[in-house]
Design a protein around this motif. Structure first.
Motif, PDB file in Angstrom:
ATOM      1  N   LEU A  96       0.804  -1.226   0.000  1.00 49.52           N
ATOM      2  CA  LEU A  96       0.000   0.000   0.000  1.00 49.52           C
ATOM      3  C   LEU A  96       0.839   1.279   0.000  1.00 49.52           C
ATOM      4  O   LEU A  96       0.542   2.193  -0.779  1.00 49.52           O
ATOM      5  CB  LEU A  96      -0.998  -0.011   1.159  1.00 49.52           C
ATOM      6  CG  LEU A  96      -2.008   1.137   1.185  1.00 49.52           C
ATOM      7  CD1 LEU A  96      -2.822   1.196  -0.103  1.00 49.52           C
ATOM      8  CD2 LEU A  96      -2.935   0.988   2.393  1.00 49.52           C
ATOM      9  N   PRO A  97       1.892   1.376   0.792  1.00 49.94           N
ATOM     10  CA  PRO A  97       2.686   2.619   0.745  1.00 49.94           C
ATOM     11  C   PRO A  97       3.293   2.906  -0.627  1.00 49.94           C
ATOM     12  O   PRO A  97       3.545   4.066  -0.957  1.00 49.94           O
ATOM     13  CB  PRO A  97       3.786   2.381   1.787  1.00 49.94           C
ATOM     14  CG  PRO A  97       3.191   1.398   2.730  1.00 49.94           C
ATOM     15  CD  PRO A  97       2.336   0.491   1.867  1.00 49.94           C
ATOM     16  N   THR A  98       3.476   1.888  -1.444  1.00 47.55           N
ATOM     17  CA  THR A  98       4.071   2.105  -2.772  1.00 47.55           C
ATOM     18  C   THR A  98       3.095   2.745  -3.750  1.00 47.55           C
ATOM     19  O   THR A  98       3.527   3.265  -4.779  1.00 47.55           O
ATOM     20  CB  THR A  98       4.600   0.784  -3.378  1.00 47.55           C
ATOM     21  OG1 THR A  98       3.502  -0.069  -3.699  1.00 47.55           O
ATOM     22  CG2 THR A  98       5.573   0.091  -2.439  1.00 47.55           C
ATOM     23  N   ARG A 107       0.843   8.199   5.188  1.00 47.39           N
ATOM     24  CA  ARG A 107       1.180   7.003   5.969  1.00 47.39           C
ATOM     25  C   ARG A 107      -0.034   6.076   6.013  1.00 47.39           C
ATOM     26  O   ARG A 107      -1.164   6.532   6.121  1.00 47.39           O
ATOM     27  CB  ARG A 107       1.564   7.384   7.398  1.00 47.39           C
ATOM     28  CG  ARG A 107       2.840   8.188   7.489  1.00 47.39           C
ATOM     29  CD  ARG A 107       3.246   8.508   8.928  1.00 47.39           C
ATOM     30  NE  ARG A 107       2.166   8.735   9.877  1.00 47.39           N
ATOM     31  CZ  ARG A 107       1.552   9.898  10.085  1.00 47.39           C
ATOM     32  NH1 ARG A 107       1.894  10.955   9.409  1.00 47.39           N
ATOM     33  NH2 ARG A 107       0.593  10.001  10.987  1.00 47.39           N
ATOM     34  N   ALA A 108       0.242   4.785   5.941  1.00 45.14           N
ATOM     35  CA  ALA A 108      -0.842   3.802   5.967  1.00 45.14           C
ATOM     36  C   ALA A 108      -0.567   2.737   7.018  1.00 45.14           C
ATOM     37  O   ALA A 108       0.576   2.342   7.229  1.00 45.14           O
ATOM     38  CB  ALA A 108      -0.993   3.150   4.600  1.00 45.14           C
ATOM     39  N   GLU A 109      -1.645   2.301   7.657  1.00 44.73           N
ATOM     40  CA  GLU A 109      -1.590   1.172   8.583  1.00 44.73           C
ATOM     41  C   GLU A 109      -2.649   0.175   8.138  1.00 44.73           C
ATOM     42  O   GLU A 109      -3.771   0.562   7.818  1.00 44.73           O
ATOM     43  CB  GLU A 109      -1.907   1.626  10.009  1.00 44.73           C
ATOM     44  CG  GLU A 109      -0.903   2.575  10.610  1.00 44.73           C
ATOM     45  CD  GLU A 109      -1.347   3.071  11.978  1.00 44.73           C
ATOM     46  OE1 GLU A 109      -2.089   2.340  12.670  1.00 44.73           O
ATOM     47  OE2 GLU A 109      -0.964   4.184  12.331  1.00 44.73           O
ATOM     48  N   HIS A 158      -7.735   0.030  -4.321  1.00 45.86           N
ATOM     49  CA  HIS A 158      -8.010  -0.927  -5.410  1.00 45.86           C
ATOM     50  C   HIS A 158      -6.727  -1.248  -6.184  1.00 45.86           C
ATOM     51  O   HIS A 158      -6.512  -2.400  -6.590  1.00 45.86           O
ATOM     52  CB  HIS A 158      -9.081  -0.374  -6.352  1.00 45.86           C
ATOM     53  CG  HIS A 158     -10.471  -0.540  -5.833  1.00 45.86           C
ATOM     54  ND1 HIS A 158     -11.130  -1.747  -5.834  1.00 45.86           N
ATOM     55  CD2 HIS A 158     -11.334   0.347  -5.289  1.00 45.86           C
ATOM     56  CE1 HIS A 158     -12.332  -1.598  -5.315  1.00 45.86           C
ATOM     57  NE2 HIS A 158     -12.483  -0.326  -4.973  1.00 45.86           N
ATOM     58  N   GLU A 159      -5.897  -0.253  -6.380  1.00 46.54           N
ATOM     59  CA  GLU A 159      -4.625  -0.474  -7.074  1.00 46.54           C
ATOM     60  C   GLU A 159      -3.741  -1.434  -6.285  1.00 46.54           C
ATOM     61  O   GLU A 159      -3.103  -2.325  -6.855  1.00 46.54           O
ATOM     62  CB  GLU A 159      -3.920   0.870  -7.271  1.00 46.54           C
ATOM     63  CG  GLU A 159      -2.681   0.804  -8.114  1.00 46.54           C
ATOM     64  CD  GLU A 159      -2.048   2.178  -8.311  1.00 46.54           C
ATOM     65  OE1 GLU A 159      -0.844   2.209  -8.625  1.00 46.54           O
ATOM     66  OE2 GLU A 159      -2.733   3.207  -8.141  1.00 46.54           O
TER      67      GLU A 159
END
Length: 115
Positions: free
Chosen positions: A22-24, A31-33, A103-104
């Motif tokens: 997800l961070p990519t 920021r993602a958790e 979704h990506e």
């Protein structure tokens, strides 16, 4: 959904794959958790904190409908820890953008989830 095409991946491994991927697909300063949903094995909880001075936090429920398709639902939006009106144009634009990124991420993980 047929049993054959249901998600057959260990939830913790799925969380780890999402946490790496997800961070990519997000903006580099966001920021993602990613966490497992304790009630449903085919559900992930995604929190995205925006970059910049707005300090928005978005919570999404990401449900695997089958081994390839995810359904993304907005759960909550906060700014500096307070709930905000999710219907504003600014928030809706950000929500749409993050849903597209989620979704990506799911699409990039097809080889992992659809075996």
């Amino acid at each position: 959904m047929s049993k054959k095409d249901s998600l057959q991946v260990d939830q913790q491994q799925l969380v780890e794959a999402w946490a790496r991927t997800l961070p990519t697909v997000l903006n580099t300063s966001d920021r993602a958790e990613v966490q497992a949903d304790e009630a449903e094995a085919n559900v992930l909880r995604v929190h995205i904190a925006t970059a910049g001075r707005n300090n928005y936090g978005f919570d999404f429920k990401c449900t695997y409908v089958d081994s390839r398709e995810v359904k993304v639902d907005l759960v909550d939006v906060e700014r500096d820890g307070d709930n905000v009106d999710e219907r504003t144009d600014v928030i809706q634009t950000l929500v749409d953008d993050y849903v597209r990124h989620i979704h990506e991420c799911a699409q990039q993980l097809h080889s992992f989830t659809h075996s």
